[in-house]
Design a protein around this motif. Structure first.
Motif, PDB file in Angstrom:
ATOM      1  N   VAL A 103     -10.204  11.465   4.720  1.00  0.00           N
ATOM      2  CA  VAL A 103      -8.723  10.958   4.209  1.00  0.00           C
ATOM      3  C   VAL A 103      -7.505  11.580   5.916  1.00  0.00           C
ATOM      4  CG1 VAL A 103      -6.732  11.470   3.045  1.00  0.00           C
ATOM      5  CG2 VAL A 103      -8.607  10.221   2.404  1.00  0.00           C
ATOM      6  N   ALA A 127      -8.311   5.705  -1.715  1.00  0.00           N
ATOM      7  CA  ALA A 127      -7.440   7.774  -1.701  1.00  0.00           C
ATOM      8  C   ALA A 127      -7.194   7.284  -0.187  1.00  0.00           C
ATOM      9  CB  ALA A 127      -8.945   8.974  -1.877  1.00  0.00           C
ATOM     10  N   GLU A 163       1.066  -1.134  -0.072  1.00  0.00           N
ATOM     11  CA  GLU A 163      -0.010  -0.034  -0.242  1.00  0.00           C
ATOM     12  C   GLU A 163       0.857   1.302  -0.046  1.00  0.00           C
ATOM     13  OE1 GLU A 163      -0.503  -2.574   1.382  1.00  0.00           O
ATOM     14  OE2 GLU A 163      -2.376  -2.711   1.961  1.00  0.00           O
ATOM     15  N   LYS A 164       1.786   1.322   0.964  1.00  0.00           N
ATOM     16  CA  LYS A 164       2.566   2.350   1.226  1.00  0.00           C
ATOM     17  C   LYS A 164       3.318   3.100  -0.019  1.00  0.00           C
ATOM     18  CE  LYS A 164       5.424   5.755   3.214  1.00  0.00           C
ATOM     19  NZ  LYS A 164       5.088   6.875   3.901  1.00  0.00           N
ATOM     20  N   SER A 171      -3.147  17.595   2.095  1.00  0.00           N
ATOM     21  CA  SER A 171      -3.847  16.396   0.802  1.00  0.00           C
ATOM     22  C   SER A 171      -5.090  17.890  -0.201  1.00  0.00           C
ATOM     23  CB  SER A 171      -4.326  15.733   1.966  1.00  0.00           C
ATOM     24  OG  SER A 171      -5.665  17.058   2.742  1.00  0.00           O
ATOM     25  N   GLY A 221      -0.172   3.021  -3.497  1.00  0.00           N
ATOM     26  CA  GLY A 221      -1.006   3.425  -3.334  1.00  0.00           C
ATOM     27  C   GLY A 221      -2.072   3.046  -3.455  1.00  0.00           C
ATOM     28  N   SER A 222      -2.013   1.218  -4.089  1.00  0.00           N
ATOM     29  CA  SER A 222      -3.260   0.511  -4.163  1.00  0.00           C
ATOM     30  C   SER A 222      -3.544   0.456  -2.725  1.00  0.00           C
ATOM     31  CB  SER A 222      -2.831  -0.328  -5.113  1.00  0.00           C
ATOM     32  OG  SER A 222      -2.329   0.173  -6.530  1.00  0.00           O
ATOM     33  N   GLN A 274      -8.861   9.960  -6.269  1.00  0.00           N
ATOM     34  CA  GLN A 274      -8.021   9.189  -6.063  1.00  0.00           C
ATOM     35  C   GLN A 274      -7.338  10.906  -4.980  1.00  0.00           C
ATOM     36  OE1 GLN A 274      -4.918   6.678  -6.754  1.00  0.00           O
ATOM     37  NE2 GLN A 274      -4.916   5.336  -5.403  1.00  0.00           N
ATOM     38  N   LYS A 288       3.648  14.317  -1.863  1.00  0.00           N
ATOM     39  CA  LYS A 288       2.994  13.698  -1.250  1.00  0.00           C
ATOM     40  C   LYS A 288       2.876  13.105  -2.545  1.00  0.00           C
ATOM     41  CE  LYS A 288       1.070  12.173   1.951  1.00  0.00           C
ATOM     42  NZ  LYS A 288       1.523  10.918   2.851  1.00  0.00           N
ATOM     43  N   GLU A 303      -5.186   4.625   1.172  1.00  0.00           N
ATOM     44  CA  GLU A 303      -4.500   4.791   1.123  1.00  0.00           C
ATOM     45  C   GLU A 303      -3.603   4.924   0.244  1.00  0.00           C
ATOM     46  OE1 GLU A 303      -7.399   2.621   0.262  1.00  0.00           O
ATOM     47  OE2 GLU A 303      -7.471   0.775   1.236  1.00  0.00           O
ATOM     48  N   LYS A 304      -3.290   5.369  -0.566  1.00  0.00           N
ATOM     49  CA  LYS A 304      -2.491   6.473  -1.657  1.00  0.00           C
ATOM     50  C   LYS A 304      -2.429   7.288  -0.086  1.00  0.00           C
ATOM     51  CE  LYS A 304      -0.749   9.197  -4.668  1.00  0.00           C
ATOM     52  NZ  LYS A 304      -0.224   7.908  -5.704  1.00  0.00           N
ATOM     53  N   PHE A 305      -2.843   8.115   0.363  1.00  0.00           N
ATOM     54  CA  PHE A 305      -2.418   9.662   1.353  1.00  0.00           C
ATOM     55  C   PHE A 305      -2.288   9.181   2.511  1.00  0.00           C
ATOM     56  CE2 PHE A 305      -2.678  13.128   3.409  1.00  0.00           C
ATOM     57  CZ  PHE A 305      -1.879  14.194   2.569  1.00  0.00           C
ATOM     58  N   THR A 306      -2.268   8.168   2.893  1.00  0.00           N
ATOM     59  CA  THR A 306      -1.970   7.429   4.269  1.00  0.00           C
ATOM     60  C   THR A 306      -1.492   6.455   4.201  1.00  0.00           C
ATOM     61  OG1 THR A 306      -3.583   5.806   4.914  1.00  0.00           O
ATOM     62  CG2 THR A 306      -4.415   8.264   5.017  1.00  0.00           C
ATOM     63  N   GLY A 307      -0.989   5.857   3.384  1.00  0.00           N
ATOM     64  CA  GLY A 307      -0.296   4.372   3.289  1.00  0.00           C
ATOM     65  C   GLY A 307      -0.697   3.082   3.968  1.00  0.00           C
ATOM     66  N   MET A 357      -8.899  13.539  -3.778  1.00  0.00           N
ATOM     67  CA  MET A 357      -9.915  13.890  -3.662  1.00  0.00           C
ATOM     68  C   MET A 357     -10.567  15.447  -4.223  1.00  0.00           C
ATOM     69  SD  MET A 357      -7.836  13.747  -0.075  1.00  0.00           S
ATOM     70  CE  MET A 357      -6.048  13.281  -0.762  1.00  0.00           C
TER      71      MET A 357
END
Lengths: 340, 340, 340, 340
Positions: free
Chosen positions: D66, D94, A96-97, D230, A100-101, C229, C97, D96-100, C231
């Protein structure tokens, strides 16, 4: 030193591998893969998997899986995998990290995902609110020690390709699967429709080293950058390449895996003689899963390394390896008998 | 086999390191660092850097830098570094990808950043539109072969800490710096205010292996998860740990680095005898930078590996290593003389 | 209420825009862009920029820039931009990011980057250690209130395309540029080689709303997923679309921008009459930059909003807007005169 | 214009909200939240939820979720949520992508997750191979139109806190829940142990705008940077703040939600009169889920907007809103009757 059945990576380096590292240790060589050992090792992989194969060596299994997935997906894709998959439960969220999926876990039958399980996620195409189904990932050998047949794999790749998804195989224990199936590697990978393969070496006698194989070079055009960006590019790469050359030499991979699988069957056979132990998975490769009376586990672990698989039902996992001794198995099962 | 001055990672494994790998190759050991070699190696680092040091072994330099930075920053932080820093120009964006942070390049004086250079970025605190200055990263030895003095480092760490920033040191060639400064490691790292250190092994005789050292364990509480998530956790870790033990044994690190630095000075001395070659950096460690007539470079590269540093001004980089031979240098400089 | 010159986003909503929001507020409409207002607004953009244009509405400028960059790059790419670019200094690292890419700052001449500045980063192609140059981003109007001419843009896009890079334009103040150049939008965007455009609305009278325009729909195939994705997908999208329709109606965009630019020239003219104030940038759009005696700044800010641009040299930034009054300017400059 | 039951975001802006936007449109105000409307709106939230509440306005629900998750987690954490959660199935990855982070889906009972479901993921603490359980996220109202009772919420927050996890509530339809429970907001959020709340406005009559509320300001110290990074920081923020002020004025939120919930019950009641329609979820808020003969769905959709929920069993979702008319419902159900 305490021996055990904790993991095939608790073993050391096979002597032929170590000798190859030593033999490669002469003079200067261009770093990062521009050396003759790497050239030869890549050739050897192409010979095994087909000339069109694109080969990238990396440090470890997590790195191989992440490189595989990130090369074939965008961040808005989803990765469909077993709920027990290494990428789902054992990599601390590295997929995931880095990609990003979204990972979508599927319940398994004997550790294997099925076309039916995958189909449950095959919707929402073109719908921008939905992570787009992008790739299916299966483990061969599975995390439960079972082995997909060629037809099981083909059923998955056929379904996936029909919907435009790729299929990744996590082959951390690919050699054990090849031996179990009695097939060459390509028969159940590229020839069965797999698009990208994490080819494991570490768990079958190498010091370290995995290879990512893309079976369509078009798909791999970003892989070299992603390998570097994912911190998986080895400067002194000759020392992984030399290990792979030794791994293929005289079919060391097959000798090790055949031995290891045989040790698992021996362990299974001895354990079957102990009525209170209940085997929970079919023993098809080098893993044995069993429910063991909880009260004897601490005493067993005092003498032998191994891990609990499912604390709640007192299920343990025992892995054999190229350096497991028959004596280890007889002593271990004798100890169990003495404790129950 | 062709020899050269391309990079210290074109050398192989020092024999004492290889022997240590071999010696560690006996029986089963718990993976991922739970083995006695790792315990001893960590102890050895604590002895060198202080008991409070938290130690994490990783595969390579990029991995060490990314683990260092990601443990001490949030994604909204910025990383201030030299415009020539490895993290800025040689890691394919791995720091940005994994940390999400912004890298802010600073022009250098002799390859070193200065408090003045850093100060230009020390604004916008608490202003949410602005990536928050979070960490300064310096390379010791620098990418231009120069070495920060203790007072230069202290000036940087003092300024950084005053503004609440951490300081990272990329010590891919830390041993060469220690020899150049004639100081123990800690004198110019933890004792000079460094918060986190990438301690390099690969470029000074190890097969592979770097260590990330956090000098305040409070700061390191997330490091173990980030190491795994950044794909840098080695299953058979004993084989890196054993290398580090050998690296410290009888000060192998110092013997290798002292030798390598000496070879660079010898190369410098021989090159100074050739008037058309113009040295561009002070030779303080194991790198020699020089402007060479462009017409002779292809012929030189036919016989010896080395890289262009700055194509536009025909500047080359020559690195020496623990296995550089005096003969290599004499032959190489003789060849230059014959060509000019 | 205090008035000022802090930013064009300190103004409210132009009455024609507000009326359009109100008029769109009838009954049910499909969300997320499936409504007739959005269809019409997209048509209107195609009419302006060409039928091949792919149009994506987003919430704000940072969102527009990030969607532009992430759609056209991979994480291993670099983004070459002015060291003063909004994406570099005002977005808290959102581009790094979300895209994972490296931003490479270029020094500017009058706020503009030049082909020479870009060329310094055009190396390392195919070299996996190096973030691959992927896209150039320029701001039109620049952050210093200057405007690229068509030939300046063309010089940049020609160079970029020659090396395989895309060119992004951050058009947060595109209308002000169009007025300054006295050209239709397309003449200095798509027709000048721009590949993707952040088309701003918020700073020129809209409540909120920006559009990302891809001039080659092939390049935009992932944009809808990346918008969601990131946002930036608005559920009640009709209320942005209706604003854009009003923005184009009777050339409101041009009326607002022309007025705003004219106010900046008026401010410039009045300020030139005050000898101690030193203008630092050419006034080409709606920003005026000036060095002001530091001792009078607090008193000025008590009565009028505005920001320091460069504390170190006492440089301030004054922005005009569609709702700036001539009276504001005369009163403001009178106050300056009274204080100096 | 066609009306329907597709989503509460197919409605427009409530007149009182639109009037507030209009009223706020006077003169200059500092951007990005430094205006008096925002100050008042934040005060209003503190009054509702407690003085210790930290309030951040954002554009949309995905942005709110997010920001909530990324502020309270590290990338190596996991997020436990319903398999039907908006963050799991409707945000294109979103989170997963932003938080990892890894999202872990839990099967639901009536759309709600249970302590038992959560408990299945509460293991692997301190084990670096495993994404560390970090936060539980629940939706109130759930995606199936049901409402958690206070005791159900408390059971979840108690379990989560006991294991060191935070609890997030996705309150896109929080007002509908408050009405359904007949409780003030705080009784089933902060007072029930929720740590961070996405407070929705868009689906209940606002043009756009959501608020993220942190109930422990210590936890929120990074939120302002993460909001900007974000892409969720609105420059003309007064226009969201003014909406929220109107939303609380004379309990508009409650009037709208009560009306909307009542319309759902009316729809339920009318639908119950049609024997072939089978309701699949309890109608507790403003959503009605039903199995409808597949052959009549196209004809229904020709006249009314609505979405399929589960194609495989011909289940549809009908949402009511503040502007649903009783007549809409009678006409719609009459049409159904005429078709079956």
């Amino acid at each position: 030193m305490k021996r055990g059945f904790a993991s095939d990576n608790n073993s050391g380096i096979h002597p032929e591998i170590l000798a190859a590292i030593s033999a490669a240790n002469a003079g200067h060589e261009v770093g990062y893969g521009g050396d003759p050992h790497t050239e030869m090792a890549i050739s050897r992989f192409k010979q095994e998997f087909g000339e069109q194969t694109d080969v990238y060596f990396v440090f470890n299994g997590t790195g191989a899986n992440v490189l595989s997935l990130s090369t074939l997906t965008h961040s808005f894709h989803s990765v469909i995998c077993a709920e027990t998959a290494h990428i789902q439960v054992d990599e601390c969220g590295a997929p995931e990290k880095f990609t990003g999926s979204k990972l979508l876990p599927v319940a398994t039958v004997k550790g294997k995902i099925t076309p039916e399980g995958i189909a449950g996620y095959l919707h929402g195409f073109d719908f921008e609110h939905h992570s787009q189904p992008g790739i299916v990932s299966i483990s061969q050998v599975t995390e439960l020690g079972t082995v997909y047949s060629v037809s099981e794999i083909r059923a998955i790749t056929t379904l996936a390709h029909q919907y435009g998804l790729f299929v990744h195989m996590d082959g951390a224990r690919l050699a054990n699967a090849a031996v179990a199936l009695n097939l060459p590697f390509r028969a159940f990978t590229v020839d069965a429709g797999i698009d990208v393969l994490s080819f494991g070496g570490t768990k079958n006698g190498m010091m370290l080293g995995e290879a990512v194989l893309f079976f369509n070079p078009e798909l791999a055009k970003n892989a070299k950058y992603l390998r570097k960006q994912s911190m998986q590019l080895f400067s002194k790469m000759r020392f992984v390449s030399a290990q792979f050359l030794a791994y293929f030499n005289d079919e060391l991979w097959k000798r090790n895996a055949a031995y290891s699988n045989r040790m698992a069957r021996l362990l299974e056979q001895e354990v079957r003689k102990i009525p209170v132990i209940q085997l929970t998975q079919e023993v098809e490769a080098n893993g044995v899963f069993a429910i063991v009376p909880p009260e004897i586990i601490p005493q067993l672990q005092e003498k032998y390394f191994f891990y609990m698989w499912d604390e709640r039902r007192s299920e343990v996992r025992w892995m054999t390896s190229f350096d497991t001794q028959e004596e280890d198995i007889y002593n271990f099962t004798a100890l169990i008998k003495s404790l129950v």
